[in-house]
Design an enzyme around this catalytic site. Structure first.
Site, mmCIF file in Angstrom:
data_model
loop_
_atom_site.group_PDB
_atom_site.id
_atom_site.type_symbol
_atom_site.label_atom_id
_atom_site.label_comp_id
_atom_site.label_asym_id
_atom_site.label_seq_id
_atom_site.Cartn_x
_atom_site.Cartn_y
_atom_site.Cartn_z
ATOM 1 N N LYS A 137 0.748 -1.126 0.371
ATOM 2 C CA LYS A 137 0.005 -0.242 0.348
ATOM 3 C C LYS A 137 1.144 1.369 -0.094
ATOM 4 O O LYS A 137 1.357 1.722 0.763
ATOM 5 C CB LYS A 137 -0.801 0.046 0.854
ATOM 6 C CG LYS A 137 -2.049 1.277 0.603
ATOM 7 C CD LYS A 137 -2.483 1.774 2.022
ATOM 8 C CE LYS A 137 -1.888 2.504 2.512
ATOM 9 N NZ LYS A 137 -1.688 3.935 1.392
ATOM 10 N N ASP A 146 9.225 1.831 10.601
ATOM 11 C CA ASP A 146 10.256 2.974 10.416
ATOM 12 C C ASP A 146 9.576 4.207 10.166
ATOM 13 O O ASP A 146 9.161 4.612 9.747
ATOM 14 C CB ASP A 146 11.284 2.786 8.859
ATOM 15 C CG ASP A 146 12.673 2.028 8.959
ATOM 16 O OD1 ASP A 146 13.621 1.912 9.426
ATOM 17 O OD2 ASP A 146 11.860 0.483 8.729
ATOM 18 N N GLY A 204 9.506 8.343 12.039
ATOM 19 C CA GLY A 204 10.091 9.087 11.558
ATOM 20 C C GLY A 204 11.924 10.155 13.197
ATOM 21 O O GLY A 204 11.723 9.696 13.808
ATOM 22 N N CYS A 214 13.356 11.490 6.965
ATOM 23 C CA CYS A 214 13.752 10.836 8.543
ATOM 24 C C CYS A 214 14.905 11.235 8.815
ATOM 25 O O CYS A 214 14.894 11.786 9.989
ATOM 26 C CB CYS A 214 12.781 9.819 8.215
ATOM 27 S SG CYS A 214 13.641 8.678 7.632
ATOM 28 N N GLU A 221 9.269 16.429 15.308
ATOM 29 C CA GLU A 221 9.816 16.165 14.159
ATOM 30 C C GLU A 221 8.943 16.881 13.327
ATOM 31 O O GLU A 221 8.154 17.033 13.329
ATOM 32 C CB GLU A 221 9.763 14.900 13.234
ATOM 33 C CG GLU A 221 10.059 14.748 12.417
ATOM 34 C CD GLU A 221 9.525 13.293 11.358
ATOM 35 O OE1 GLU A 221 8.308 13.046 11.670
ATOM 36 O OE2 GLU A 221 10.913 12.943 10.802
HETATM 37 P P1 NAD Z 1 2.163 8.862 7.420
HETATM 38 O O1 NAD Z 1 2.116 7.827 8.590
HETATM 39 O O2 NAD Z 1 1.054 10.088 7.091
HETATM 40 O O3 NAD Z 1 1.856 7.369 5.797
HETATM 41 C C1 NAD Z 1 2.792 6.462 5.632
HETATM 42 C C2 NAD Z 1 1.765 5.319 4.911
HETATM 43 O O4 NAD Z 1 0.507 4.772 6.093
HETATM 44 C C3 NAD Z 1 -0.055 6.034 3.348
HETATM 45 O O5 NAD Z 1 0.790 4.198 2.672
HETATM 46 C C4 NAD Z 1 -0.851 5.989 3.851
HETATM 47 O O6 NAD Z 1 -1.325 6.053 3.303
HETATM 48 C C5 NAD Z 1 -0.664 5.671 5.338
HETATM 49 N N1 NAD Z 1 -1.495 5.172 6.546
HETATM 50 C C6 NAD Z 1 -2.581 6.459 6.894
HETATM 51 N N2 NAD Z 1 -2.283 6.002 8.216
HETATM 52 C C7 NAD Z 1 -2.769 4.331 7.934
HETATM 53 C C8 NAD Z 1 -3.593 3.962 8.975
HETATM 54 N N3 NAD Z 1 -4.296 4.078 10.298
HETATM 55 N N4 NAD Z 1 -3.746 2.308 9.140
HETATM 56 C C9 NAD Z 1 -2.616 2.081 8.128
HETATM 57 N N5 NAD Z 1 -1.707 2.704 7.156
HETATM 58 C C10 NAD Z 1 -1.797 4.315 7.396
HETATM 59 O O7 NAD Z 1 3.388 8.919 6.436
HETATM 60 P P2 NAD Z 1 4.201 10.267 5.597
HETATM 61 O O8 NAD Z 1 3.150 11.640 5.755
HETATM 62 O O9 NAD Z 1 3.490 9.126 4.109
HETATM 63 O O10 NAD Z 1 5.651 9.847 5.744
HETATM 64 C C11 NAD Z 1 6.034 11.424 6.320
HETATM 65 C C12 NAD Z 1 6.282 10.560 7.970
HETATM 66 O O11 NAD Z 1 7.604 9.548 7.200
HETATM 67 C C13 NAD Z 1 7.478 11.532 8.741
HETATM 68 O O12 NAD Z 1 6.755 11.006 9.794
HETATM 69 C C14 NAD Z 1 9.054 10.088 8.613
HETATM 70 O O13 NAD Z 1 10.316 10.578 9.112
HETATM 71 C C15 NAD Z 1 8.719 9.034 8.264
HETATM 72 N N6 NAD Z 1 9.573 8.139 7.476
HETATM 73 C C16 NAD Z 1 10.718 7.335 7.910
HETATM 74 C C17 NAD Z 1 11.804 6.944 7.487
HETATM 75 C C18 NAD Z 1 12.535 6.192 8.208
HETATM 76 O O14 NAD Z 1 12.648 5.344 7.327
HETATM 77 N N7 NAD Z 1 12.171 5.673 9.347
HETATM 78 C C19 NAD Z 1 11.365 6.927 5.952
HETATM 79 C C20 NAD Z 1 10.310 8.243 5.157
HETATM 80 C C21 NAD Z 1 9.978 8.622 6.420
#
Ligand code: NAD
Length: 472
Positions: free
Chosen positions: A173, A245, A247, A279, A373
């Site tokens: 997804k 993984d 933030g 991140c 973050e």
């Molecule tokens: P997000 O958490 O808003 O969304 C990530 C994914 O989760 C999307 O596909 C979204 O549709 C899905 N999602 C949302 N709510 C859900 C739920 N209740 N159940 C299941 N899936 C759900 O994140 P974002 O805004 O897309 O990305 C930014 C975040 O990702 C930042 O906090 C960043 O630090 C983190 N990030 C971490 C890494 C890492 O490797 N540690 C890498 C990149 C980004």
């Protein structure tokens, strides 16, 4: 783009998700907007994938991953263009992401070939001398991969590569904000010989994610995204393996004896890469007071010199944020900090989704901007007199991913690397350094598992022991 070769459920009721360029709002593509009602259809495809994937010999898995890497290399410019279009990363950043994706797939192929298990030394302890045996690395079965928007290609490869290498099937997804690079990657895997059933792409939003998370026959959820989402997933998952993984709020320590010019350059890049939507992006820079003024002057000078604008132009250093709402959130957090006494050194202008690289000092350590973050092109500078105090400031957040430190003194670097609480400490690099084969993940709250191909592969497989008791 054509999605014909990808296992993508499309029901008559499914509406579309339109994907727009964060830069100019133009329509880039559309994908089905699946929801909870589509989960049975997705599972029917994925169940077949569990068998098809486990039936692939290791040389087949490796061959497919290698071939996909070659095909992506051939069409690297198309992949980079798509990342620019849907995520707003600059061309240079997108090209780097494509290169890393190729490497991630090649590393996954290597893992498929070499990491098959080990001999168990049964006779190492008294009582088992008549036994010999081994463990193999078996697939888990069905893995749910949920990915964010900010590295829409390589973060997907970090889940698909090791999962395929391990003989698993995946329901993927991708982020609803930037799903097209993920779809293209799956298409290329299929073109390279992957049975279509092995990766089922489920495009949709949070509701779809939530419904998938609860499915009992999913053995593992590999999630990359924000803390709030990670917590929701953990609550809804039940008894499944979880890889989280999440933030960061990365600190960088700059010591008096650093190479100042190289340090500033690395920190500016670390703070503003991918418009700060990274991140491991550098958020707080703690600088020895004796060099603070010089550091700040050069830092602001280089930040002001950044070329902002069209991410598709090679000379652009920073493009827009993913949405106007993200840019407004950054603007709001900076306004709050300014209201609490912070001083603005540059930036803080917003136009739609574009938010200028913003540098602050004097930020209250209790402010939201300092503590949480920010995930935006905002960086905070602070001088320190006392290194102990700087270490405790660096370590203050309840979660952490990467940290950076700059010094020419190796013994200081080693001692600081031991004391900084992070999943990775980069010496003479900003927090924003990652190599795709190294273990990558967080420390403290919410950190579950490691990516980096070998480590994800090991998480995505389970040892199975065969023990032979030699009778007579
Ligand atoms: P997000 O958490 O808003 O969304 C990530 C994914 O989760 C999307 O596909 C979204 O549709 C899905 N999602 C949302 N709510 C859900 C739920 N209740 N159940 C299941 N899936 C759900 O994140 P974002 O805004 O897309 O990305 C930014 C975040 O990702 C930042 O906090 C960043 O630090 C983190 N990030 C971490 C890494 C890492 O490797 N540690 C890498 C990149 C980004």
């Amino acid at each position: 783009m054509s999605l014909t070769s990808v296992s993508l459920v499309s029901t008559s009721e499914a509406t579309q998700i339109d994907v727009f360029s964060p830069f100019d709002g133009s329509l880039i593509g559309s994908v089905p907007n699946l929801g909870a009602r589509d989960v049975p259809g997705l599972l029917a495809l994925a169940r077949k994938g569990v068998h098809d994937s486990a039936a692939l010999a290791r040389h087949r898995r490796a061959g497919i991953l290698e071939r996909a890497a070659q095909l992506i290399e051939r069409d690297a410019a198309d992949f980079a263009g798509l990342i620019v279009d849907e995520a707003g990363k600059t061309l240079r950043q997108a090209e780097k992401e494509v290169k890393r994706c190729i490497n991630t797939l090649k590393l996954s192929a290597e893992e498929a070939r070499r990491n098959a298990g080990e001999v168990v030394p049964f006779d190492a302890y008294e009582g088992s001398e008549s036994r010999q045996g081994w463990f193999t690395r078996e697939p888990l079965g069905l893995i749910l991969a949920i990915t964010p928007y900010n590295d829409p290609l390589n973060l997907v490869a970090h889940k698909l590569g090791p999962a395929i290498a391990g003989g698993n099937a995946v329901i993927l997804k991708p982020s609803e904000l930037a799903p097209l690079s993920a779809l293209k990657l799956v298409q290329y895997l299929v073109e390279a010989g992957l049975p279509e059933s092995v990766v089922t792409v489920a495009t949709g939003g949070a509701d779809l994610g939530k419904a998938l998370v609860a499915v009992r026959e999913i053995r593992m959820i590999s999630f990359t995204g924000g803390f709030a989402t990670g917590e929701q997933i953990a609550r809804g998952a039940g008894l499944k393996k979880l890889a989280m993984d999440l933030g960061g709020n990365a600190p960088v320590l700059v010591l008096e004896d650093c190479d100042l010019a190289a340090t500033v350059e690395s920190c500016v890049s670390g703070a503003f890469w991918a418009a700060g939507q990274n991140c491991i992006g550098t958020q707080r820079i703690l600088v020895d007071a004796s060099i603070y003024a010089a550091f700040r002057e050069r830092f602001v000078e280089l930040t002001r010199a950044m070329v902002l604008g069209d991410p598709g132009r090679r000379e652009t250093d920073m493009g827009p944020m993913i949405t106007e709402a993200s840019a407004r959130r950054a603007e709001h957090l900076v306004n709050l900090a300014l209201g609490e006494g912070a001083r603005l050194l540059c930036g803080h202008q917003r136009q739609g989704a574009a938010y200028a690289p913003t540098v602050l000092e004097g930020v209250d350590h209790g402010s939201q901007l300092w503590r949480e973050e920010v995930f935006a092109p905002v960086v905070m500078l602070a001088p320190f007199e006392d290194l102990e105090q700087a270490i405790s400031l660096a370590n203050a957040p309840e979660y952490s991913l990467h940290a950076g430190l700059f010094t020419r003194d190796l013994s200081k670097a080693l001692s600081l690397a031991r004391r900084i609480e992070a999943g990775g400490v980069m010496v003479n690099d900003s927090s924003d350094y990652r190599f795709d084969a190294m273990p990558f993940g967080g420390s403290k709250y919410g950190s579950l598992g490691r990516e980096g191909v070998r480590f994800a592969y090991e998480d995505m497989t389970q040892p199975k022991v065969v023990c032979i008791n030699q009778l007579g």
